[in-house]
Design a protein around this motif. Structure first.
Motif, PDB file in Angstrom:
ATOM      1  N   ILE A 197       0.827  -1.212   0.000  1.00  0.00           N
ATOM      2  CA  ILE A 197       0.000   0.000   0.000  1.00  0.00           C
ATOM      3  C   ILE A 197       0.860   1.262   0.000  1.00  0.00           C
ATOM      4  O   ILE A 197       0.616   2.190  -0.762  1.00  0.00           O
ATOM      5  CB  ILE A 197      -0.961  -0.005   1.216  1.00  0.00           C
ATOM      6  CG1 ILE A 197      -2.062  -1.026   0.945  1.00  0.00           C
ATOM      7  CG2 ILE A 197      -1.549   1.375   1.457  1.00  0.00           C
ATOM      8  CD1 ILE A 197      -3.048  -1.146   2.037  1.00  0.00           C
ATOM      9  N   SER A 198       1.912   1.251   0.824  1.00  0.00           N
ATOM     10  CA  SER A 198       2.690   2.482   0.904  1.00  0.00           C
ATOM     11  C   SER A 198       3.380   2.792  -0.426  1.00  0.00           C
ATOM     12  O   SER A 198       3.658   3.942  -0.721  1.00  0.00           O
ATOM     13  CB  SER A 198       3.712   2.384   2.037  1.00  0.00           C
ATOM     14  OG  SER A 198       4.711   1.467   1.709  1.00  0.00           O
ATOM     15  N   HIS A 199       3.647   1.771  -1.227  1.00  0.00           N
ATOM     16  CA  HIS A 199       4.204   2.034  -2.558  1.00  0.00           C
ATOM     17  C   HIS A 199       3.122   2.412  -3.547  1.00  0.00           C
ATOM     18  O   HIS A 199       3.308   3.260  -4.407  1.00  0.00           O
ATOM     19  CB  HIS A 199       4.919   0.793  -3.109  1.00  0.00           C
ATOM     20  CG  HIS A 199       6.238   0.527  -2.471  1.00  0.00           C
ATOM     21  ND1 HIS A 199       6.374  -0.223  -1.345  1.00  0.00           N
ATOM     22  CD2 HIS A 199       7.476   0.923  -2.801  1.00  0.00           C
ATOM     23  CE1 HIS A 199       7.638  -0.286  -1.001  1.00  0.00           C
ATOM     24  NE2 HIS A 199       8.336   0.415  -1.869  1.00  0.00           N
ATOM     25  N   ALA A 200       1.983   1.728  -3.405  1.00  0.00           N
ATOM     26  CA  ALA A 200       0.965   1.830  -4.443  1.00  0.00           C
ATOM     27  C   ALA A 200       0.215   3.146  -4.402  1.00  0.00           C
ATOM     28  O   ALA A 200      -0.481   3.481  -5.354  1.00  0.00           O
ATOM     29  CB  ALA A 200      -0.017   0.660  -4.322  1.00  0.00           C
ATOM     30  N   ILE A 201       0.329   3.907  -3.302  1.00  0.00           N
ATOM     31  CA  ILE A 201      -0.399   5.176  -3.256  1.00  0.00           C
ATOM     32  C   ILE A 201       0.219   6.223  -4.173  1.00  0.00           C
ATOM     33  O   ILE A 201      -0.404   7.227  -4.477  1.00  0.00           O
ATOM     34  CB  ILE A 201      -0.480   5.745  -1.821  1.00  0.00           C
ATOM     35  CG1 ILE A 201       0.900   5.903  -1.225  1.00  0.00           C
ATOM     36  CG2 ILE A 201      -1.352   4.863  -0.946  1.00  0.00           C
ATOM     37  CD1 ILE A 201       0.892   6.488   0.170  1.00  0.00           C
TER      38      ILE A 201
END
Lengths: 368, 273, 310
Positions: free
Chosen positions: A37-41
């Motif tokens: 998630i932290s990358h995909a945002i």
């Protein structure tokens, strides 16, 4: 507010907001999901900025939340197809999102706030200069406001839904039966996580958010097994690491975010080695003690099994022990010495004889 | 413990037991799961290893195959250490221990049985292929040779595993719960195979869970619960007293046997409260 | 088109970028097949992140940007990370998932600390190490490609040599052990080869996107075949295609960064495979289900019409 106050304060707030959620993510085995998630945002954040024509906070939050929702849904959907396993599903989705974000950044505006370094490790160094101005009044650094808000949000989220989170974490089936939808709790947690990630993203960057989310909680988990202790403990660990990291970074003139994460890594390493219950050292010590006791127990069980049998004479001879059990002489000596000391065996002309307590021990060991 | 007439099955001239365990203690992480096992399994027997869950049945056969750490004691296969006798042993692991979605077909899995003799690096060729085909035929699986393994039923997958062991062309076959979750056809096929192997002078050792069918299938019995409770010819060993000694007080056994599992369970429960 | 082909062969930059990316695609496609089948796809992600402090320490020791020591440092750090990962999984209550995340993020954080420390200390070398973060496929030069070819060639030769053993290890490690193949040794070898793939990938697509290079081609290839050998070859092909397509696209459109473009090309291949591969394709499955439902509805309607059911 000067940098000397604003930066460590932001660090502590970021670490606290992240750590609040970490316990549930660790216990739900979603550490890599939070990494995803932290990358995909990133693409959502950029898209939000593009639409708002500038680094607008609200647009960023909105876009990032949408991107996080897309990611979570895509990973769940991929898993459900049963064509790939859970790890592969994560590994397919988040690099694609991150790549998309990177392309967007270079394509749309290479001059935007987001440069490569900021994406990977944030720019907490400059938070003091980005102040929140309301009605022409300077209210202090924006990041302090935002991260305070996120701390409060996470605190409220955990406080209000503590029971639901706990129940769905440990017994999703029971939770569903009681009417608490595990899916809703799951998505709510993901939503809160993605909002927190956006807030933390600008301070510490994509990869290091994950460290602040999961590592303090993992450290706390090595020190306690009570959830009610684990959550506050992880916040303390995160905050302490943030302060240590800040000091170190100033001293060696290097990335504050990197130093914060290194500090939390060191704290984890210390817990891994020295935790009284789980630590490697404690375990090794315990194993050493166990090994001695168990060797003696093995000895009495061996004697007990052969008592009264035709071969008992041979099996009980001290010489045979090394041979038959395939033990080194040193180990045999340790076992014999331990068993004698505990009064389980007595030595009689080269043979070992079980005492009544020794027999009782053997029975107990075998009965369990 | 009975050490009585051991070798009634053994062919003349080979009075060596197929499996011989001496003072065997197996420990995972310093915690013994099998205590001081002394056991001889006669060559030529069809042996069942029976005991409650957590009794260490799988551990026992893994120890015999050199797959579990020995805290004490020794293992010999036909009188020699396992390492030297590997080629004489065929192994059928639990069906659930592998991922059946692996990209391969039945024939290929069965060919894996020949890898042991081939050794490192050498590739299987025509001879190995033929061995594998014959093994599949023997279990009525020839038509499925080129079927992807995930498309086989549970029983067919079990037969593939048995065929793989057959392809090992062993003297001793060790099987972990071969009858679990199989259909009637497969059960029949396995029983026929066991009989045929025995007729050819082979030894078969099965971990078995079903007390009802055991007397029909096996002629030698090992009752196990952390230690050997009884072993010997099936009929003489399969007594109510022995069975109740094996299964009785079982909850108590589980309660303290697996320290690690209990500790973790306790932790989880505590967290739940 | 023909112009592009000419560039691919004669343009020094494009040729190197395309060759390097294709090599990465092939090596990570092959090793990723095993990683994905062993359900260790994300191990590559962790190895890639864990490599960063190794690169920095190697630089601090040697003081130069020479390739080989930096790659060696990356490999060693990846290994240390794996060891700590195993320690956490085996000795604590923490799950593998948590352990992967912990090693990945803390190693990377330490790497960032070292990297910024180096950058502040001597500015001249700055560009040298940053390229491992996002990868700089566009800056690949002939000597890089040669190093890739040697490293990748050795890795592929070993896979070819131990094809059977790796297959057995991946499918049924217990049975492999009973046959006398040292499963620990084989695992160590396989993981080391994955480290080689990661080392090649760091320079090309960078830390974050490496996971995709290992997982993507294999996950796509798995959909098209039920044979391991075919899967590995296909996976290598998909990796290579994505590499070349990414290189060419970013060559023709300057604003497209190479690494991310490679990963996006790969993602397209993955989703196309999931949707349209014969037998396992989701679209076909959906179509079959629909036909079944239709036939069933038709049957019910017929029975109703004939008065068998109400």
């Amino acid at each position: 507010m000067s940098s000397a106050v604003a930066v460590p304060l932001t660090g502590v707030l970021v670490a606290s907001a992240c750590a609040l959620l970490g316990s549930f993510l660790i216990l739900r085995r979603m550490a890599m999901m939070s990494d995803a998630i932290s990358h995909a945002i990133l693409p959502g954040l950029v898209a939000g900025y593009v639409l708002a024509q500038g680094p607008n906070l609200f647009a960023g939050f909105l876009g990032a939340s949408l991107a996080a929702a897309v990611t979570v849904t895509a990973v769940e959907a991929l898993k459900r197809t049963r064509r790939v396993d859970a790890g592969a599903a994560i590994g397919i989705v988040f690099p694609a999102m991150f790549a998309l974000g990177t392309v967007l950044v270079t394509w749309r505006f290479s001059d935007i706030h987001l440069d490569a370094d900021a994406i990977l490790f944030g720019n907490i160094e400059f938070v003091a200069f980005d102040t929140f101005v309301f009605n022409g009044q300077d209210l202090g650094p924006q990041s302090v406001w935002v991260m305070s808000g996120l701390c409060l949000l996470n605190l409220l989220f955990i406080g209000i839904f503590y029971k639901e989170l706990k129940l769905t974490t440990f017994d999703a089936g029971l939770a569903a039966a009681l009417g608490f939808s595990p899916a809703i709790v799951h998505y709510a947690l993901m939503l809160v996580l993605s909002i927190t990630s956006v807030g933390a993203f600008s301070a510490v960057g994509a990869v290091l958010v994950v460290a602040l989310v999961i590592v303090p909680a993992a450290t706390a988990y090595l020190l306690t097994d009570r959830l009610a202790v684990m959550i506050p403990l992880s916040v303390v660990i995160g905050a302490v690491a943030a302060l240590i990291g800040y000091r170190v970074a100033i001293a060696v003139d290097a990335s504050i975010a990197g130093a914060m994460v290194s500090a939390v890594g060191v704290l984890f390493g210390l817990a891994l080695l020295f935790s009284p219950s789980q630590g490697v050292v404690a375990r090794a010590w315990q194993n050493r003690r166990n090994r001695a006791v168990i060797a003696s127990q093995m000895l009495v069980v061996h004697l007990f099994n052969h008592e009264g049998a035709p071969d008992s004479e041979e099996e009980s001879s001290v010489e045979h022990l090394s041979d038959g059990l395939r033990w080194s002489p040193a180990r045999t000596d340790m076992a014999v010495a331990g068993a004698s000391r505990r009064g389980w065996v007595v030595r009689a002309n080269g043979h070992l004889e079980l005492t009544e307590p020794g027999r009782e021990t053997a029975r107990l060991v075998l009965a369990r | 413990m009975t050490h009585a007439p051991l070798f009634e099955h053994a062919p003349p001239g080979t009075p060596v037991p197929a499996v011989s365990l001496r003072d065997l203690t197996v420990a995972y992480r310093e915690t013994p799961v099998l205590w001081d096992v002394d056991l001889d399994i006669p060559a030529g027997s069809l042996t069942a290893i029976i005991g409650p869950n957590g009794a260490g049945k799988s551990t026992l056969i893994k120890a015999a195959l050199g797959l579990a750490p020995l805290a004490a004691g020794s293992v010999s296969i036909f009188g020699e250490p396992y390492k030297e006798q590997r080629d004489l042993v065929g192994y059928v692991p639990q069906r659930g221990s592998v991922d059946w979605d692996f990209p391969t077909n039945a024939l290929d899995v069965v060919m894996m049985g020949t890898y042991g003799r081939l050794g490192w690096i050498r590739r299987p060729g025509k001879a190995q292929r033929e061995v594998a085909m014959r093994s599949l035929e023997q279990l009525g699986m020839a038509d499925f040779a080129h079927r992807q393994i995930s498309q086989l039923s549970g029983g067919q997958q079990q037969r593939v595993f048995l065929a793989r062991a057959l392809a090992q062309d062993a003297e001793l076959y060790v099987m972990d719960e071969p009858f679990v979750g199989v259909d009637a056809t497969t059960e029949r096929a396995i029983v026929d195979l066991l009989r045929e192997l025995q007729a050819r002078g082979k030894t078969v050792v099965c971990v078995h869970h079903d007390l009802e069918s055991a007397p029909d299938y096996f002629d030698w019995l090992v009752l196990l619960n952390v230690r050997i409770i009884a072993d010997g010819p099936f009929a003489a060993t399969f007594t109510p007293e022995n069975l109740s000694r094996t299964y009785g007080g079982r909850t108590h056994v589980l309660g303290r046997l697996d320290h690690e599992a209990v500790a973790r369970e306790a932790q989880e429960i505590e967290l739940r409260i | 088109m023909s112009e592009l082909l000419r560039d691919l062969i004669f343009d020094y930059t494009l040729r190197n970028v395309a060759l390097g990316s294709a090599l990465l695609g092939i090596v990570s496609g092959v090793l990723g097949s095993y990683a994905v089948l062993r359900r260790q796809g994300l191990l590559g992600d962790t190895l890639a992140h864990a490599a960063l402090p190794g690169i920095c320490i190697a630089f601090l020791i040697t003081g130069s940007r020479a390739q080989i020591p930096l790659l060696l440092g990356a490999g060693i750090a990846g290994w240390v990370g794996t060891m700590i990962l195993l320690l956490i999984v085996r000795r604590t209550v923490l799950s593998e998932d948590a352990a992967l995340g912990i090693v990945l993020s803390t190693f990377f954080g330490f790497g960032v600390l070292l990297l910024t420390f180096i950058n502040q200390r001597d500015d001249a070398n700055q560009a040298g190490l940053d390229k491992y973060l996002f990868g700089q496929a566009a800056a690949l030069i002939e000597s890089d490609v040669i190093i890739f070819a040697i490293l990748g060639g050795v890795a592929l030769a070993l896979v070819l040599l131990f094809y059977q053993e790796f297959k057995l290890l991946t499918f049924d490690p217990e049975f492999a052990g009973s046959l006398g193949f040292g499963t620990t040794k084989l695992s160590v070898l396989l993981t080391s080869l994955i480290v080689v793939a990661v080392v090649i990938g760091l320079q090309t697509v960078g830390v974050v996107l490496m996971a995709a290079m290992l997982i993507g081609p294999a996950a796509a290839a798995r959909q098209w075949t039920d044979r391991l050998g075919v899967m590995i070859v296909l996976s290598a092909a998909f990796g290579a295609v994505a590499g070349v397509v990414g290189a060419v696209l970013s060559f023709t459109e300057e604003r497209l960064p190479t690494g991310p473009t490679i990963v996006l090309a790969l993602t397209v291949i993955v989703f196309a495979s999931l949707a349209f591969a014969p037998a396992r394709g989701l679209v076909w499955e959906w179509w079959r289900r629909r036909q079944q439902r239709r036939a069933w509805a038709l049957e019910v309607a017929r029975l109703k019409a004939e008065g068998h059911v109400r």
